[in-house]
Design a protein around this motif. Structure first.
Motif, PDB file in Angstrom:
ATOM      1  N   GLY A  77      -6.090  13.584  43.275  1.00 35.20           N
ATOM      2  CA  GLY A  77      -5.677  13.304  41.908  1.00 35.20           C
ATOM      3  C   GLY A  77      -4.560  14.230  41.488  1.00 35.20           C
ATOM      4  N   PRO A  78      -4.077  14.092  40.267  1.00 33.63           N
ATOM      5  CA  PRO A  78      -2.983  14.940  39.793  1.00 33.63           C
ATOM      6  C   PRO A  78      -3.413  16.389  39.660  1.00 33.63           C
ATOM      7  N   ARG A  79      -2.484  17.297  39.879  1.00 35.21           N
ATOM      8  CA  ARG A  79      -2.761  18.725  39.785  1.00 35.21           C
ATOM      9  C   ARG A  79      -3.299  19.076  38.395  1.00 35.21           C
ATOM     10  N   ASP A  80      -4.360  19.874  38.371  1.00 32.29           N
ATOM     11  CA  ASP A  80      -4.992  20.335  37.125  1.00 32.29           C
ATOM     12  C   ASP A  80      -5.572  19.188  36.300  1.00 32.29           C
ATOM     13  N   ARG A  89       4.306   8.625  41.320  1.00 33.56           N
ATOM     14  CA  ARG A  89       5.287   8.204  42.325  1.00 33.56           C
ATOM     15  C   ARG A  89       4.930   8.752  43.707  1.00 33.56           C
ATOM     16  N   ALA A  90       4.539  10.031  43.764  1.00 35.87           N
ATOM     17  CA  ALA A  90       4.243  10.651  45.061  1.00 35.87           C
ATOM     18  C   ALA A  90       3.082   9.977  45.764  1.00 35.87           C
ATOM     19  N   ARG A  95       3.464   1.715  43.203  1.00 39.31           N
ATOM     20  CA  ARG A  95       3.680   0.667  44.198  1.00 39.31           C
ATOM     21  C   ARG A  95       2.427  -0.196  44.368  1.00 39.31           C
ATOM     22  N   ARG A  96       1.267   0.435  44.416  1.00 41.89           N
ATOM     23  CA  ARG A  96       0.023  -0.331  44.556  1.00 41.89           C
ATOM     24  C   ARG A  96      -0.170  -1.275  43.371  1.00 41.89           C
ATOM     25  N   CYS A  97       0.119  -0.768  42.176  1.00 43.29           N
ATOM     26  CA  CYS A  97      -0.051  -1.590  40.980  1.00 43.29           C
ATOM     27  C   CYS A  97       0.979  -2.718  40.922  1.00 43.29           C
ATOM     28  N   ASP A  98       2.201  -2.448  41.373  1.00 39.79           N
ATOM     29  CA  ASP A  98       3.213  -3.506  41.423  1.00 39.79           C
ATOM     30  C   ASP A  98       2.767  -4.656  42.318  1.00 39.79           C
ATOM     31  N   VAL A  99       2.179  -4.327  43.466  1.00 43.25           N
ATOM     32  CA  VAL A  99       1.725  -5.367  44.392  1.00 43.25           C
ATOM     33  C   VAL A  99       0.658  -6.246  43.736  1.00 43.25           C
ATOM     34  N   THR A 100      -0.274  -5.614  43.029  1.00 44.75           N
ATOM     35  CA  THR A 100      -1.328  -6.387  42.355  1.00 44.75           C
ATOM     36  C   THR A 100      -0.750  -7.253  41.241  1.00 44.75           C
ATOM     37  N   GLU A 123      -4.557   6.569  34.473  1.00 42.51           N
ATOM     38  CA  GLU A 123      -3.355   6.927  33.715  1.00 42.51           C
ATOM     39  C   GLU A 123      -2.572   5.717  33.227  1.00 42.51           C
ATOM     40  N   GLY A 124      -3.087   4.494  33.470  1.00 47.13           N
ATOM     41  CA  GLY A 124      -2.473   3.294  32.905  1.00 47.13           C
ATOM     42  C   GLY A 124      -1.430   2.623  33.759  1.00 47.13           C
ATOM     43  N   SER A 125      -1.311   3.023  35.028  1.00 46.92           N
ATOM     44  CA  SER A 125      -0.248   2.456  35.870  1.00 46.92           C
ATOM     45  C   SER A 125      -0.400   0.953  36.080  1.00 46.92           C
ATOM     46  N   MET A 126      -1.642   0.474  36.190  1.00 47.76           N
ATOM     47  CA  MET A 126      -1.834  -0.968  36.387  1.00 47.76           C
ATOM     48  C   MET A 126      -1.375  -1.744  35.160  1.00 47.76           C
TER      49      MET A 126
END
Length: 320
Positions: A77-80, A89-90, A95-100, A123-126
């Protein structure tokens, strides 16, 4: 190896029946896990579902997710515990959410003015990917972590609720599309959660689910406290059918920087239909050998994790 004050003593564990067939007869497949917590992974002799049993109680899981989850899963997961665009991005979350999102648009499951609900939105990326493709959608996030929930609102332009109960209390609009992306395997009663969604759904609503594919497991890292259930194509389809859904799509999927998975699209079954549900041919032991193989060389996996943890600690000390 990760260490924490959180532990699994007998007072925090309970034997549970299989949520799929209510069976109580199991075959033991593994007695260790990613973090050497002593989790036991079993296969149900009634339907073939692979699951943790005994499981942490609901109170133990609440404590774990509220106070310890980020400690154990800091590598993933994200640091802290604070979301950042750099982490998204890292880790190729975007990218996974774009594919879906592209899959759902291409199938006609995502279109103008739909109400989209993401359960376990992180974090809302989907939802951002959905909004990027169809800006007129109304997007709603369910995310218990307030730091992630607030980030999701800014990142995805969505509404945020901490739980399904909070959403229901808000008198929400009818939901056209529900996303349950690598969340179902965390839930103590996944079938009940699916069934509970139906009163919230619009006519012709769809549910998109993605889970790890137990028949593709190959490393001990796949067995851990956060995942209570390990689905195959058969057991995932059975769960959906028992909850009152028709399976419109179910297939293997290889998301970027993520476990090999299954993805499916569900529609609410017609209650007036008199036809019997069409269940797949059940392979009762699908994935069982994979789980056993994951645990076979557990000592080596634990030794590697201990070495990596020691190296990270020395690096932090040197940096300080």
């Amino acid at each position: 190896m990760q260490t924490s004050s959180w532990n699994l003593d007998h007072s925090r564990l309970e034997e549970v029946p299989c949520p799929l067939c209510r069976g109580v007869r199991f075959e033991r497949l593994a007695t260790t896990d990613r973090y050497a917590m002593g989790l036991i992974t079993v296969g149900c002799l009634g339907c073939g579902l692979v699951m943790t049993n005994p499981q942490p109680t609901a109170d133990a899981l609440d404590d774990f997710y509220a106070n310890h989850y980020r400690h154990f899963y800091s590598d993933f997961g994200p640091r802290d515990g604070v979301p950042t665009l750099a982490h998204i991005r890292a880790q190729r979350v975007d990218r996974r959410c774009d594919v879906t999102a592209d899959l759902l648009v291409g199938r006609g499951e995502l279109s103008d003015r739909m109400v989209v609900l993401d359960i376990g939105a992180a974090e809302g990326s989907m939802l951002k990917a959905m909004g990027d493709r169809v800006p007129s959608t109304r997007r709603i996030a369910i995310e218990p972590n307030p730091t992630f929930g607030r980030f999701a609102m800014a990142h995805a332009g969505c509404e945020w609720h901490a739980s399904l109960a909070d959403l229901r209390a808000s008198n929400p609009p009818a939901i056209d599309l529900v996303i349950i992306n690598h969340v179902l395997e965390h839930l103590k009663q996944p079938g009940q959660v699916l069934e509970s969604l139906k009163p919230l759904l619009a006519p012709n609503a769809r549910v998109y689910i993605e889970v790890p594919d137990v028949t593709e497991y190959g490393k001990l890292v796949m067995l851990h406290i956060a995942h209570l259930y390990h689905f195959s194509t058969d057991t995932l389809a059975q769960l959906a059918t028992q909850a009152g859904f028709d399976v419109r799509l179910i297939e293997k999927h290889a998301p970027a920087k993520h476990p090999l998975s299954l993805r499916c699209v569900l529609a609410v079954a017609d209650p007036a239909s008199t036809r019997a549900p069409q269940l797949p041919q059940v392979h009762h032991r699908a994935g069982w050998d994979n789980v056993t193989a994951c645990a076979r060389h557990a000592w080596f996996a634990h030794a590697k994790r201990a070495v990596r943890s020691a190296v990270r600690r020395r690096s932090r000390s040197a940096a300080a």
